[in-house]
Scaffold this active site. Sequence first.
Site, short mmCIF file in Angstrom:
data_model
loop_
_atom_site.label_atom_id
_atom_site.label_comp_id
_atom_site.label_asym_id
_atom_site.label_seq_id
_atom_site.Cartn_x
_atom_site.Cartn_y
_atom_site.Cartn_z
N ASN A 101 0.83 -1.19 0.00
CA ASN A 101 0.00 0.00 0.00
C ASN A 101 0.87 1.26 0.00
O ASN A 101 2.09 1.19 -0.15
CB ASN A 101 -0.95 -0.04 1.21
CG ASN A 101 -2.30 0.57 0.91
OD1 ASN A 101 -2.39 1.67 0.36
ND2 ASN A 101 -3.36 -0.12 1.28
N ASP A 139 19.81 -2.40 3.11
CA ASP A 139 21.26 -2.58 3.08
C ASP A 139 21.55 -4.08 3.13
O ASP A 139 22.27 -4.62 2.29
CB ASP A 139 21.92 -1.89 4.28
CG ASP A 139 21.74 -0.38 4.27
OD1 ASP A 139 20.57 0.06 4.14
OD2 ASP A 139 22.73 0.35 4.42
N HIS A 167 23.32 1.00 13.51
CA HIS A 167 24.42 1.93 13.75
C HIS A 167 25.00 1.72 15.15
O HIS A 167 24.33 1.18 16.03
CB HIS A 167 23.93 3.37 13.60
CG HIS A 167 23.42 3.69 12.23
ND1 HIS A 167 24.25 4.06 11.20
CD2 HIS A 167 22.17 3.66 11.71
CE1 HIS A 167 23.54 4.26 10.11
NE2 HIS A 167 22.27 4.03 10.39
N ARG A 196 4.60 -8.53 20.11
CA ARG A 196 4.62 -9.85 20.75
C ARG A 196 3.44 -10.67 20.24
O ARG A 196 2.43 -10.13 19.77
CB ARG A 196 4.54 -9.73 22.27
CG ARG A 196 3.28 -9.07 22.78
CD ARG A 196 3.29 -8.93 24.30
NE ARG A 196 2.07 -8.33 24.81
CZ ARG A 196 0.95 -9.00 25.08
NH1 ARG A 196 0.92 -10.32 24.89
NH2 ARG A 196 -0.11 -8.39 25.54
#
Length: 222
Positions: free
Chosen positions: A85, A93, A115, A189
């Site tokens: 959508n 990456d 990072h 969860r």
Amino acid sequence: MPVPEEEIIFAGVVYCPGDPELRAIKLRSHNLCQDYNRLYENETEARDRIIRQIVGAWGEGSFIQGPVQFHYGVHTKIGKRFFGNFNLMIQDDGLVTIGDDCNFGPNCTIVTPIHPMIPEERYRLKAPDGTPQRVCYAKPVVVGNDVWLGANVVICPGVTIGDGCVIGAGSVVTRDIPPRSFAAGNPCRVIRAITEEDSMALKTDIAPGYTAYSPEELEQLR
């Protein structure tokens, strides 16, 4: 002979996103995404030509509403009959694999890079050869077959979502989700398993007269 930076990404160790070859791959993808997003929705043939240039694999019968943004593009493989959508973003990456018959709601995001946590290390790390480098690393994401993501779902690096799952709107998926589960939340969860009691055929108040296809009939439809 130095290892190409793209291979270093796939090895799961730190790489330099500013590497010239990586920047060229990203620029190509970004420009193609701009071309895709400028087209009208019913310019299906032109859109199909462009998306096949962007991604590493594109399954038959798949469609992305747009706008869309891939980072590398070629690191993403999408199966058959995929529907994405509005505002799909895949920061691939690392490798991203999406199975057949998946549906993504608006504003879904898949992220693979990670990072350094320490802010000074995000600025620069000292490479083995002593040169300063800005680095990150990436973990692949796998979305199985027949997965539905609600609106505004974020899938974090390294996550695998099993076949037949439903991920509730606004979820941030930070860990693997087992097959045929309904999962939601931040962090996401498992709420419960998906069972035959969830069948639309039992919801006679909103789907009167409808019945489910058998697995064999469904396969013929596909």
